[in-house]
Scaffold this active site. Structure first.
Site, short mmCIF file in Angstrom:
data_model
loop_
_atom_site.label_atom_id
_atom_site.label_comp_id
_atom_site.label_asym_id
_atom_site.label_seq_id
_atom_site.Cartn_x
_atom_site.Cartn_y
_atom_site.Cartn_z
N ARG A 45 0.80 -1.22 0.00
CA ARG A 45 0.00 0.00 0.00
C ARG A 45 0.84 1.28 0.00
O ARG A 45 0.43 2.30 -0.55
CB ARG A 45 -0.89 -0.02 1.24
CG ARG A 45 -2.08 0.88 1.15
CD ARG A 45 -3.06 0.60 2.23
NE ARG A 45 -2.42 0.16 3.47
CZ ARG A 45 -3.09 -0.15 4.56
NH1 ARG A 45 -4.40 -0.05 4.57
NH2 ARG A 45 -2.48 -0.55 5.65
N LYS A 151 -0.43 -18.53 6.60
CA LYS A 151 -1.37 -18.78 7.68
C LYS A 151 -1.67 -17.46 8.39
O LYS A 151 -0.85 -16.54 8.29
CB LYS A 151 -0.82 -19.83 8.64
CG LYS A 151 0.33 -19.33 9.51
CD LYS A 151 0.51 -20.15 10.74
CE LYS A 151 0.88 -19.27 11.89
NZ LYS A 151 1.19 -19.81 13.13
N HIS A 181 5.29 -23.25 7.75
CA HIS A 181 6.76 -23.24 7.63
C HIS A 181 7.43 -24.34 8.47
O HIS A 181 8.57 -24.69 8.22
CB HIS A 181 7.34 -21.85 7.93
CG HIS A 181 7.26 -21.44 9.35
ND1 HIS A 181 6.17 -20.81 9.89
CD2 HIS A 181 8.12 -21.60 10.37
CE1 HIS A 181 6.38 -20.58 11.15
NE2 HIS A 181 7.54 -21.05 11.48
N LYS A 185 11.15 -27.24 7.75
CA LYS A 185 12.35 -27.36 8.60
C LYS A 185 13.12 -28.62 8.26
O LYS A 185 12.53 -29.67 8.00
CB LYS A 185 11.95 -27.36 10.08
CG LYS A 185 11.51 -25.99 10.56
CD LYS A 185 11.23 -25.99 12.03
CE LYS A 185 10.78 -24.62 12.48
NZ LYS A 185 11.88 -23.67 12.60
N GLU A 219 7.70 -21.63 23.36
CA GLU A 219 8.38 -20.37 23.04
C GLU A 219 8.66 -19.63 24.34
O GLU A 219 7.85 -19.70 25.28
CB GLU A 219 7.49 -19.48 22.17
CG GLU A 219 7.11 -20.10 20.84
CD GLU A 219 6.17 -19.19 20.07
OE1 GLU A 219 6.60 -18.63 19.06
OE2 GLU A 219 5.01 -19.03 20.50
N ASP A 238 -3.30 -20.78 16.58
CA ASP A 238 -2.01 -20.34 16.06
C ASP A 238 -1.04 -21.51 15.87
O ASP A 238 -0.22 -21.49 14.95
CB ASP A 238 -1.40 -19.32 17.04
CG ASP A 238 -0.28 -18.52 16.42
OD1 ASP A 238 -0.39 -18.19 15.23
OD2 ASP A 238 0.71 -18.23 17.12
N HIS A 243 0.76 -26.27 12.90
CA HIS A 243 2.11 -26.82 13.11
C HIS A 243 2.09 -28.16 13.87
O HIS A 243 2.71 -29.12 13.46
CB HIS A 243 2.99 -25.85 13.90
CG HIS A 243 3.08 -24.49 13.29
ND1 HIS A 243 3.16 -24.29 11.93
CD2 HIS A 243 3.13 -23.25 13.83
CE1 HIS A 243 3.25 -23.00 11.69
NE2 HIS A 243 3.22 -22.35 12.82
P1 NAD Z 1 2.32 -6.54 8.38
O1 NAD Z 1 1.20 -5.82 9.01
O2 NAD Z 1 3.71 -6.28 8.86
O3 NAD Z 1 2.33 -6.22 6.80
C1 NAD Z 1 1.16 -6.11 6.07
C2 NAD Z 1 1.48 -5.78 4.63
O4 NAD Z 1 0.24 -5.71 3.92
C3 NAD Z 1 2.20 -4.44 4.40
O5 NAD Z 1 3.12 -4.61 3.35
C4 NAD Z 1 1.06 -3.53 3.93
O6 NAD Z 1 1.50 -2.50 3.05
C5 NAD Z 1 0.21 -4.50 3.17
N1 NAD Z 1 -1.18 -4.03 3.07
C6 NAD Z 1 -2.05 -3.80 4.09
N2 NAD Z 1 -3.23 -3.35 3.58
C7 NAD Z 1 -3.08 -3.29 2.24
C8 NAD Z 1 -3.92 -2.91 1.17
N3 NAD Z 1 -5.17 -2.50 1.38
N4 NAD Z 1 -3.44 -2.98 -0.08
C9 NAD Z 1 -2.17 -3.40 -0.32
N5 NAD Z 1 -1.34 -3.78 0.64
C10 NAD Z 1 -1.77 -3.73 1.92
O7 NAD Z 1 1.97 -8.09 8.45
P2 NAD Z 1 2.98 -9.34 8.51
O8 NAD Z 1 3.44 -9.51 9.91
O9 NAD Z 1 4.00 -9.21 7.44
O10 NAD Z 1 2.00 -10.57 8.24
C11 NAD Z 1 1.46 -10.85 6.97
C12 NAD Z 1 0.68 -12.17 7.05
O11 NAD Z 1 1.57 -13.23 7.37
C13 NAD Z 1 -0.38 -12.18 8.15
O12 NAD Z 1 -1.47 -12.97 7.74
C14 NAD Z 1 0.31 -12.87 9.30
O13 NAD Z 1 -0.59 -13.49 10.18
C15 NAD Z 1 1.14 -13.90 8.54
N6 NAD Z 1 2.31 -14.33 9.29
C16 NAD Z 1 3.20 -13.43 9.79
C17 NAD Z 1 4.32 -13.87 10.47
C18 NAD Z 1 5.33 -12.90 11.01
O14 NAD Z 1 6.28 -13.37 11.65
N7 NAD Z 1 5.19 -11.62 10.79
C19 NAD Z 1 4.54 -15.25 10.65
C20 NAD Z 1 3.62 -16.16 10.10
C21 NAD Z 1 2.52 -15.69 9.42
#
Ligand code: NAD
Length: 491
Positions: A45, A151, A181, A185, A219, A238, A243
């Site tokens: 975004r 996820k 993920h 592993k 954790e 979660d 997992h």
């Molecule tokens: P985040 O909030 O850090 O990033 C969200 C991203 O989505 C950003 O790049 C933002 O610009 C984009 N975005 C939001 N609204 C938007 C829109 N309307 N149009 C275009 N882009 C848009 O989230 P994250 O931590 O990177 O997590 C992303 C997904 O991965 C989630 O479903 C989360 O549950 C999953 N996840 C995250 C982790 C982690 O360690 N962060 C681990 C496993 C799974």
């Protein structure tokens, strides 16, 4: 030769992309595993130009890529060369996914090339509908594309089915890569190698010789910066639904007839279908649900879950779950499988512990500890077999010793991270380590009665101190079968 690709990462400026995806892709690139013309297109975004985006990724790589081992100047020069090649692959596409018209411009930039396109949805599930509809409307869902879903894939059985229906309306299931993920592993892969690349274990891998199986993902961290997400999710959704159940499937499945994706996934599905259905009694007696209160982590005070940022005051979201189940088939009937996960635990570890039965008759005075095979996924990746041996010296005193297979010592060189392996598998079209729709559905189907019972019951989770091994009731869960958690055995 790797094939050419366009990898579009929706949410390409987010935490997951910066912390995991770019570092994994960068290391794969340094090892020469990405096609020279392959492109990585971040779609998010924020308004950013390509240079600002590359600078952002460059910083993330500095922070999250492990440094080159040793300080050889040649290795560092190679890394630097790789960095500039990798950054050149990156482009940035600013879009709001809620505006469907913007997918047309994305299509134009992809149409120019003859390459496989992969869409990676690294965004919250609330955006899945908009993205999938946008791709479909723009005609980007061709048979040549693949889509990767992060996820959580839904919040319950109904929402998971809704996501699957949505994605399968636009893509065939063979094009859909549902990431867990843990399956990427190295040690999980090794569990497959250990079980199906050797004859040694197979005769023992059943109800005749196995006493119980414990699978733990513990954790030490709390909810970190993700309090709001976690408070709406909890440990069961979660960790258990994905997992822990995946690890259970790999541990318990029958030997597949080949290593092709569907043979492996068919066997995993059979395990899920054989899990003992919940009854009122087992829902009450075989699950412990906990939440951490204030405590101490390695001597440092840690706050209670309910005072973490983003968590609702008085929240009854669980941060700990331990459960006992059984697999109703000829191999496993009667063997307890314990699954356990928690935040703010005494130690960080992910492991599968197979405990074997004690010898039927002992000729020694020393007590005999049951043999155990411990497959550790975290923090180190190794396999350890606990056996009894004679202690040196006079008399016949037996002591427990362990045989180690330490992968770091045995296999030198860099270890692939789970995301690196999974991303390369997506680029190559190998779906073995990804969940099929029916697997995801079956896992939710088994989990749903637990969620329903908690909702109806309304009893708050049991409290445990941060830095402990969870509520005392979890020890009663294993004690019911005359056993104990692995760490309680003092090993
Ligand atoms: P985040 O909030 O850090 O990033 C969200 C991203 O989505 C950003 O790049 C933002 O610009 C984009 N975005 C939001 N609204 C938007 C829109 N309307 N149009 C275009 N882009 C848009 O989230 P994250 O931590 O990177 O997590 C992303 C997904 O991965 C989630 O479903 C989360 O549950 C999953 N996840 C995250 C982790 C982690 O360690 N962060 C681990 C496993 C799974």
């Amino acid at each position: 030769m790797e094939s050419n690709f366009d990898l579009v990462i929706f949410g390409g400026t987010g935490d997951l992309a910066l912390r995991k995806l770019y570092p994994a892709l960068f290391l794969a690139d340094c090892d020469g595993r990405l096609h020279p013309q392959g492109r990585i297109i971040a779609a998010a975004r924020q308004t950013l130009d390509a240079d600002a985006f590359r600078a952002k990724v460059g910083e993330a790589l500095q922070r999250f890529v492990p440094k080159v081992s040793g300080d050889s100047a040649a290795a560092q020069t190679a890394r630097d060369a790789c960095l500039s090649r990798f950054l050149d692959r990156l482009t940035y596409f600013s879009l709001d996914v809620n505006d469907g018209t913007q997918f047309q411009s994305l299509k134009k930039s992809l149409d120019e090339r003859d390459s496989k396109t992969i869409f990676y949805l690294s965004v919250g599930p609330a955006l899945f509908t908009a993205i999938i509809n946008g791709l479909k409307l723009a005609g980007l869902n061709t048979a040549e594309t693949r889509i990767v879903l992060e996820k959580p894939l839904g919040h319950d059985l109904a929402s998971s089915r809704a996501i699957n229906a949505l994605v399968l309306d636009a893509f065939a299931d063979s094009q859909v890569y549902r990431i867990d993920h843990y399956l990427g592993k190295e040690t999980v892969q090794n569990l497959l190698a250990l079980r199906f690349g050797n004859t040694l274990l197979e005769p023992l891998w059943n109800r005749t010789w196995v006493r119980d199986v414990q699978i733990t993902i513990a954790e030490t961290v709390g909810v970190e910066t993700r309090g709001e997400f976690y408070d709406g999710t909890g440990a069961f959704r979660d960790m258990v639904q994905n997992h822990l159940l995946n690890l259970l499937c790999i541990t318990a499945m029958e030997p597949p007839s080949s290593h092709d994706p569907d043979s492996v996934r068919d066997e995993k599905l059979r395990v899920l279908r054989s899990l003992k259905p919940w009854s009122q009694d087992t829902l009450r007696e075989n699950i412990v649900r906990g939440q951490y209160r204030a405590g101490s982590m390695a001597g440092v005070p840690a706050v209670a879950y309910t005072t973490e940022e983003g968590v609702a005051a008085g929240s009854d979201t669980e941060t700990y779950v331990a459960l006992r189940t059984e697999i109703l088939n000829w191999r496993w009937a009667g063997v307890p499988f314990y699954l356990r996960t928690g935040k703010r635990m005494a130690e960080r570890k992910a492991e599968v512990v197979i405990s074997f039965k004690s010898p039927p008759h002992s000729i020694f005075d020393s007590p005999l500890a049951p043999n155990r095979l411990v497959i550790t996924l975290q923090p180190e990746e190794n396999v350890r077999l606990y056996t009894m041996a004679k202690a040196p010296g006079d008399g016949m005193r037996l002591r427990e010793v362990h045989l180690d297979l330490d992968f770091k010592e045995f296999f030198l060189g860099r270890r692939q991270d789970a995301y690196e392996r999974l991303l390369l598998d997506v680029l190559r079209g190998n779906a073995t380590l990804f969940m099929r729709r029916d697997e995801a559905d079956e896992a939710w189907r088994w989990c749903q009665p637990v969620l329903d019972s908690w909702e109806q019951d309304g009893t708050p989770p049991l409290s445990y101190a941060a830095g402990s091994w969870g509520p005392a009731a979890s020890s009663r869960l294993t004690a019911m079968a005359g056993t104990a958690w692995h760490e309680e055995l003092g090993i």
